[in-house]
Design an enzyme around this catalytic site. Structure first.
Site, PDB file in Angstrom:
ATOM      1  N   HIS A  41       0.820  -1.209   0.000  1.00 21.89           N
ATOM      2  CA  HIS A  41       0.000   0.000   0.000  1.00 21.89           C
ATOM      3  C   HIS A  41       0.858   1.264   0.000  1.00 21.89           C
ATOM      4  O   HIS A  41       0.880   2.015   0.983  1.00 21.89           O
ATOM      5  CB  HIS A  41      -0.956  -0.011   1.200  1.00 21.89           C
ATOM      6  CG  HIS A  41      -2.141  -0.900   0.975  1.00 21.89           C
ATOM      7  ND1 HIS A  41      -2.883  -1.445   1.998  1.00 21.89           N
ATOM      8  CD2 HIS A  41      -2.717  -1.310  -0.176  1.00 21.89           C
ATOM      9  CE1 HIS A  41      -3.859  -2.174   1.487  1.00 21.89           C
ATOM     10  NE2 HIS A  41      -3.782  -2.117   0.170  1.00 21.89           N
ATOM     11  N   GLU A 135      -6.516  -7.834   3.412  1.00 22.89           N
ATOM     12  CA  GLU A 135      -6.003  -8.941   4.246  1.00 22.89           C
ATOM     13  C   GLU A 135      -7.167  -9.687   4.908  1.00 22.89           C
ATOM     14  O   GLU A 135      -7.200 -10.922   4.919  1.00 22.89           O
ATOM     15  CB  GLU A 135      -5.055  -8.394   5.322  1.00 22.89           C
ATOM     16  CG  GLU A 135      -4.528  -9.478   6.257  1.00 22.89           C
ATOM     17  CD  GLU A 135      -3.650  -8.941   7.390  1.00 22.89           C
ATOM     18  OE1 GLU A 135      -2.902  -7.967   7.174  1.00 22.89           O
ATOM     19  OE2 GLU A 135      -3.715  -9.497   8.501  1.00 22.89           O
ATOM     20  N   CYS A 200       1.367  -8.596  13.996  1.00 26.51           N
ATOM     21  CA  CYS A 200       2.738  -8.990  13.658  1.00 26.51           C
ATOM     22  C   CYS A 200       3.769  -8.187  14.456  1.00 26.51           C
ATOM     23  O   CYS A 200       3.485  -7.088  14.950  1.00 26.51           O
ATOM     24  CB  CYS A 200       2.984  -8.856  12.157  1.00 26.51           C
ATOM     25  SG  CYS A 200       3.146  -7.172  11.604  1.00 26.51           S
ATOM     26  N   SER A 229      -2.763   2.518   3.745  1.00 25.26           N
ATOM     27  CA  SER A 229      -1.910   1.610   4.520  1.00 25.26           C
ATOM     28  C   SER A 229      -2.452   1.508   5.947  1.00 25.26           C
ATOM     29  O   SER A 229      -2.427   2.479   6.707  1.00 25.26           O
ATOM     30  CB  SER A 229      -0.479   2.154   4.515  1.00 25.26           C
ATOM     31  OG  SER A 229       0.240   1.593   5.585  1.00 25.26           O
TER      32      SER A 229
HETATM   33  S1  SF4 Z   1       5.447  -7.968   8.570  1.00 24.70           S
HETATM   34 FE1  SF4 Z   1       3.441  -7.299   9.336  1.00 24.70          FE
HETATM   35  S2  SF4 Z   1       3.094  -5.270   8.434  1.00 24.70           S
HETATM   36 FE2  SF4 Z   1       4.734  -6.257   7.275  1.00 24.70          FE
HETATM   37  S3  SF4 Z   1       3.670  -7.212   5.545  1.00 24.70           S
HETATM   38 FE3  SF4 Z   1       3.897  -8.744   7.171  1.00 24.70          FE
HETATM   39  S4  SF4 Z   1       1.999  -8.653   8.296  1.00 24.70           S
HETATM   40 FE4  SF4 Z   1       2.116  -6.767   7.059  1.00 24.70          FE
END
Ligand code: SF4
Length: 289
Positions: A41, A135, A200, A229
């Protein structure tokens, strides 16, 4: 003006990996890479990649049929976006008959695995996230019709009465404290609720590094990143919640000197899909004020 840059500002490993896959496949422009919706994004990065013939096709949510214009003189490849896609979309893309690479972030893949395995075992799966985000749309596709998206405490009241076991996961870019609030509330009705904190590490790191900027003396915060984003929007929300003036910009051109010149020290952070060349140009512009 003094500028303090957050340690983790910029690309996360999932975004770097997706870009690397697209670049590898494009072979410097020798092959055409199609991404189903934006690979990441960030408009400026997608524009930069288009110079290597990485082309975004389709729509933001990866839901519409693709009308691909096949190049007669070079091979075309499909690369899946970092946000992932549903298994149904995967099947559709593979059916296009083009070579296929998966740029889904492995952290999103882990969430998809949890949704899939629990739905297969008969769980209803509650997903904390934005129902319109690609997502979340992709994750829902793994739930075998047993997925339920919630974004607020109020949404929990709209959930059906689950008769069997229930699991809960989160979109990767949400706030941990909000996830905890929702899981605690849902556990009041379903004490056996199985919870997976799937926010994450990159998201958590960017959020805690932003809070550190306040301790270092930032009077205002500039958040750099795409308007779509999710993790950038969360950073801007987090900065505002600390009652600091917050400016969400996509590029250095969005900075209005009259708005920021009154601050002696400004903190700068950037979403996980913001490229280094934009972060650097924003910092340089602020330092020149
Ligand atoms: S590390 Fe986290 S923020 Fe980065 S692409 Fe993967 S899920 Fe998305």
């Amino acid at each position: 003006m003094k500028v303090i840059r957050a340690k983790s500002a910029g690309f996360c490993w999932g975004v770097e990996r997706a870009i690397q896959i697209a670049r590898e496949e494009a072979q410097g422009g020798a092959r055409r890479v199609y991404t189903d919706g934006p690979l990441i994004h960030n408009k400026q990065m997608m524009e930069a990649l288009s110079k290597e013939d990485v082309q975004e096709v389709g729509d933001y949510q990866s839901s519409q049929a693709l009308d691909l214009e096949q190049s007669a003189d070079k091979e075309s490849v499909v690369v899946v976006r970092a946000h992932g896609i549903s298994p149904q979309r995967r099947e559709y893309l593979k059916g296009l008959g083009l070579p296929f690479r998966d740029g889904t972030c492995p952290d999103v893949g882990i969430i998809a695995g949890k949704v899939k395995s629990h739905a297969e075992r008969g769980f209803d799966v509650v997903i904390f996230g934005d129902p319109k985000h690609p997502e979340v749309i992709g994750l829902l596709g793994y739930s075998k019709g047993r997925g339920h998206v919630v974004n607020t405490l109020e949404d929990l009241e709209e959930l059906p009465n689950f008769k069997g076991e229930v699991a809960m996961v989160s979109q990767s870019t949400m706030f941990t404290h909000e996830f905890k609030k929702l899981t605690s509330k849902l556990a009041e009705s379903y004490p056996q609720l199985v919870v997976f904190d799937t926010i994450c590490g990159a998201t958590k790191e960017r959020q805690s590094d932003l809070v550190a900027l306040f301790k270092e003396g930032a009077e205002a915060i500039v958040v750099i990143g795409g308007k779509h984003s999710a993790n950038t929007l969360k950073l801007a929300k987090l900065a505002s919640s600390h009652k600091r003036p917050t400016f969400h910009v996509e590029t250095a051109d969005d900075i209005i000197p009259a708005e920021v010149s009154k601050f002696a020290t400004v903190g700068v952070t950037a979403g996980a899909s913001t490229p280094e060349f934009i972060i650097r140009s924003v910092c340089e512009r602020l330092e020149a004020i």
